[in-house]
Enzyme design. Structure first.
Site, short mmCIF file in Angstrom:
data_model
loop_
_atom_site.label_atom_id
_atom_site.label_comp_id
_atom_site.label_asym_id
_atom_site.label_seq_id
_atom_site.Cartn_x
_atom_site.Cartn_y
_atom_site.Cartn_z
CG HIS A 163 -1.73 1.21 1.41
ND1 HIS A 163 -1.68 1.99 2.54
CD2 HIS A 163 -2.62 1.81 0.58
CE1 HIS A 163 -2.52 3.01 2.40
NE2 HIS A 163 -3.09 2.92 1.22
CG HIS B 3 -1.88 9.23 0.41
ND1 HIS B 3 -2.50 10.06 1.32
CD2 HIS B 3 -2.72 8.18 0.22
CE1 HIS B 3 -3.66 9.54 1.66
NE2 HIS B 3 -3.82 8.39 1.01
#
Length: 275
Positions: A5, A41
């Site tokens: 992830h 992110h």
């Protein structure tokens, strides 16, 4: 599929593969015009993770191309799937089409090399919300216009916003897409999540003749107990910050004869049928 992830920095690619991942997920950040700029992110992100690591998107694609090209010194045979977490929710829905054109073009130029010894991994387009469905149309239109529709065989679609499964099906029907479809279910690792929607997705996947889900995965799992819970339900994949924990769980007696790591020979677009 063990999906590492938020693998956004180039140096993290090998780090996550070394921990046992055979797939990586990275975030694609756009400017206001829908141009894919960085793998990034940003804040906030998962508990216990640095949110600020990033790379230039095209440089990242250049690197993962090498890692997934047999014969390249950097080749790692275990990396078979790239999941692009497309941060379309940060831009206007009107720019989703432009974003689809841009990402398809950059994959053609930097990953597939337009047929000249490009990377071999399967590509999963993770789209946050059904309202951004024009991204998919644009992506497919671009491959067609550029004369590279052969890459459709390598590309899958996944809506990741935990929306109603029937709404997702309706959008896929509108797009004329009924294959290569994954369904994610999950939440940031900071919060607990029940299994109600995950069970519904698995039920649809296992319904004979239902075309709109071929694989289901749970995200972002960090606790071994939750990994076990998901595996017992029969997921096809687990996304985790700790791939090594998933590897460990898969080796347990309960799971070792039911699951194995996917390899390049496994088609990610086909429903798994137990023998």
């Amino acid at each position: 599929w063990i999906m590492g992830h938020m693998v956004n920095a180039i140096e993290q690619v090998d780090e996550f593969l070394d921990l046992g991942a055979n797939a990586i997920e990275f975030d694609v950040d756009f400017d206001d015009d829908g141009v894919a700029k960085y793998t990034h992110h940003g804040m906030p992100c998962d508990c216990g993770r640095s949110c600020t690591k990033y790379a230039v998107f095209t440089e990242y694609l250049d690197y993962v191309r090498q890692v997934t090209t047999p014969g390249d010194p950097k080749f790692r045979k275990e990396l078979v799937l790239l999941a692009l977490d497309l941060k379309l929710q940060r831009i206007s829905s009107e720019k989703a089409y432009a974003a689809g054109v841009d990402v398809a073009t950059k994959l053609l130029d930097h990953y597939w090399m337009r047929g000249w010894n490009g990377g071999r991994a399967y590509i999963l387009l993770n789209i946050p919300l059904v309202e951004d469905y024009e991204f998919i149309r644009a992506f497919k239109d671009t491959l067609r216009k550029e004369g590279h529709e052969q890459y459709n065989a390598k590309v899958g679609i996944n809506f990741t916003g935990n929306e109603d499964l029937d709404e997702i099906r309706e959008v896929l029907e509108k797009l004329g897409e009924d294959e290569h479809i994954w369904q994610a279910d999950g939440i940031t690792s900071c919060f607990p999540r029940g299994t109600e929607r995950l069970k519904k997705a698995l039920e649809k996947r296992d319904t004979p003749g239902y075309k709109y889900i071929s694989k289901v995965y749970a995200w972002t799992l960090v606790r071994s107990s939750i990994m076990r819970r998901s595996l017992r339900l029969g997921v096809d994949g687990v996304m985790s910050n700790y791939p090594d924990r998933v590897v460990k769980v898969l080796k347990e007696k309960e799971f070792s004869d039911k699951f194995r790591l996917a390899t390049y020979a496994d088609n990610p677009w086909e429903k798994f049928t137990p023998i």
